[in-house]
Enzyme design. Sequence first.
Site, mmCIF file in Angstrom:
data_model
loop_
_atom_site.group_PDB
_atom_site.id
_atom_site.type_symbol
_atom_site.label_atom_id
_atom_site.label_comp_id
_atom_site.label_asym_id
_atom_site.label_seq_id
_atom_site.Cartn_x
_atom_site.Cartn_y
_atom_site.Cartn_z
ATOM 1 N N ASN A 83 0.819 -1.205 0.000
ATOM 2 C CA ASN A 83 0.000 0.000 0.000
ATOM 3 C C ASN A 83 0.861 1.267 0.000
ATOM 4 O O ASN A 83 2.023 1.231 -0.379
ATOM 5 C CB ASN A 83 -1.009 -0.013 1.158
ATOM 6 N N ARG A 84 0.287 2.379 0.447
ATOM 7 C CA ARG A 84 0.914 3.687 0.230
ATOM 8 C C ARG A 84 1.580 4.254 1.485
ATOM 9 O O ARG A 84 1.069 4.092 2.589
ATOM 10 C CB ARG A 84 -0.141 4.683 -0.270
ATOM 11 N N HIS A 109 3.508 0.017 -2.655
ATOM 12 C CA HIS A 109 3.860 -1.402 -2.795
ATOM 13 C C HIS A 109 5.359 -1.641 -2.947
ATOM 14 O O HIS A 109 5.789 -2.479 -3.754
ATOM 15 C CB HIS A 109 3.123 -2.024 -3.983
ATOM 16 N N HIS A 178 -1.246 -9.658 -4.014
ATOM 17 C CA HIS A 178 -2.103 -8.737 -4.766
ATOM 18 C C HIS A 178 -2.854 -9.448 -5.899
ATOM 19 O O HIS A 178 -2.939 -8.937 -7.016
ATOM 20 C CB HIS A 178 -1.247 -7.598 -5.322
ATOM 21 N N ALA A 179 -3.391 -10.634 -5.607
ATOM 22 C CA ALA A 179 -4.169 -11.348 -6.636
ATOM 23 C C ALA A 179 -5.454 -10.584 -6.963
ATOM 24 O O ALA A 179 -6.089 -10.008 -6.080
ATOM 25 C CB ALA A 179 -4.501 -12.751 -6.167
ATOM 26 N N TYR A 180 -5.804 -10.580 -8.244
ATOM 27 C CA TYR A 180 -7.060 -10.002 -8.741
ATOM 28 C C TYR A 180 -8.000 -11.155 -9.061
ATOM 29 O O TYR A 180 -7.692 -11.983 -9.920
ATOM 30 C CB TYR A 180 -6.813 -9.208 -10.024
ATOM 31 N N ASP A 245 -11.325 1.333 -2.945
ATOM 32 C CA ASP A 245 -9.877 1.176 -2.816
ATOM 33 C C ASP A 245 -9.536 1.652 -1.410
ATOM 34 O O ASP A 245 -8.867 2.668 -1.219
ATOM 35 C CB ASP A 245 -9.131 1.974 -3.883
ATOM 36 N N GLN A 281 -7.393 -4.439 2.454
ATOM 37 C CA GLN A 281 -7.675 -3.445 1.424
ATOM 38 C C GLN A 281 -8.619 -4.083 0.409
ATOM 39 O O GLN A 281 -8.280 -5.085 -0.232
ATOM 40 C CB GLN A 281 -6.378 -3.009 0.731
ATOM 41 N N GLU A 309 -6.699 -7.520 -0.088
ATOM 42 C CA GLU A 309 -5.297 -7.571 0.318
ATOM 43 C C GLU A 309 -5.202 -7.440 1.841
ATOM 44 O O GLU A 309 -5.419 -6.363 2.389
ATOM 45 C CB GLU A 309 -4.527 -6.432 -0.350
#
Length: 344
Positions: A83-84, A109, A178-180, A245, A281, A309
């Site tokens: 993340n940020r 990330h 970070h799987a979609y 998000d 997340q 996440e």
Amino acid sequence: MTTVRREAFGRMPLEEGGGEVEKFVLQSDSVRVEILSFGCIISTLETKDRDGQFSDVVLGFDTLEGYMRKHPFFGAVVGRVANRIANGRFNLDGKQYQLFLNNGPNSLHGGAKGFDKVLWSPQVLPNGVRFFRLSPDSEEGYPGDLKVWVTYTLSGRELAINYQAQTSKTTPISLTNHAYFNLAGQGSRHIYDHEIAIEADSYLPVDDTKIPTGEVAAVQGTGFDLRQPVELGKHLQKFHLDGFDHNFCLHQGQDRRLVARVFHPPTGRTMEVHTTQPGIQFYTGNNLDGSLKGKGAAVYPKHSAFCLETQNWPDAVNKPHFPNVLLHPGEEYNHTTWLVFNTA
């Protein structure tokens, strides 16, 4: 019974060191998952629908070249800090650290070359695979030599991902995968028909660069109240949301707990997320725009996948009232997330 197979997947370009990338295939009666030694990427995850038909439910690419190019972290382990981090900057023991800015004014990330863009050393286990790497002191601006182990094990319908780390200097750390996902199958056009529930009483509002404001806000009476299942498309419309998000704040504790459940009524597929982490997340693929050619030449438009996440809260290193994100020498970072696939 889980079988584990390893095979060649590709070779890194010479300018990247030219290493051999392997693929590890973990298979049980109900789940088949492929994981790469590059970025610890989950490149395929096949699970059954209610008729017993397997489909691949994660976004990604058919070849190593796809993963070497710029993409939104499909399937990868991200770190040193997921993340940020605001302005890519933090203070530790009286010293200021500056990270690479790769997400507007922020670091995202892990920076320019995070854990998702490196080759890991694999070790085959009876029911999975363990990856190791040493992140050297000052890599991407972070302090300390950090030893990291990521272990994937498959047992029946359950994929466990364990993260362990040790450091030589105090450092922030927060690791996630970070799987979609799209439970209709990767390449399906949207996730509006998915039903989602997240066990969280509060979430973190963010500024226009997606950095938490510092407020821990109650979900009650807002579009962020997902404690009861909602159908995603209708829910986004009802609350005039462009998508999610956001970090949802989980009940604190070291024990495994169920934190999210997704159900896809047309196929009957369900996915549960259990974790020891303090946050999750929820991201609805808002930045996907159809420009990437994925597996089987599929395109991935906006809202064609979701991410859940599990991680520490974003920008925790700069917010003392957030859960502790610092790892000290002599301590061990140890978190596990379990993904459980079923049909209803």
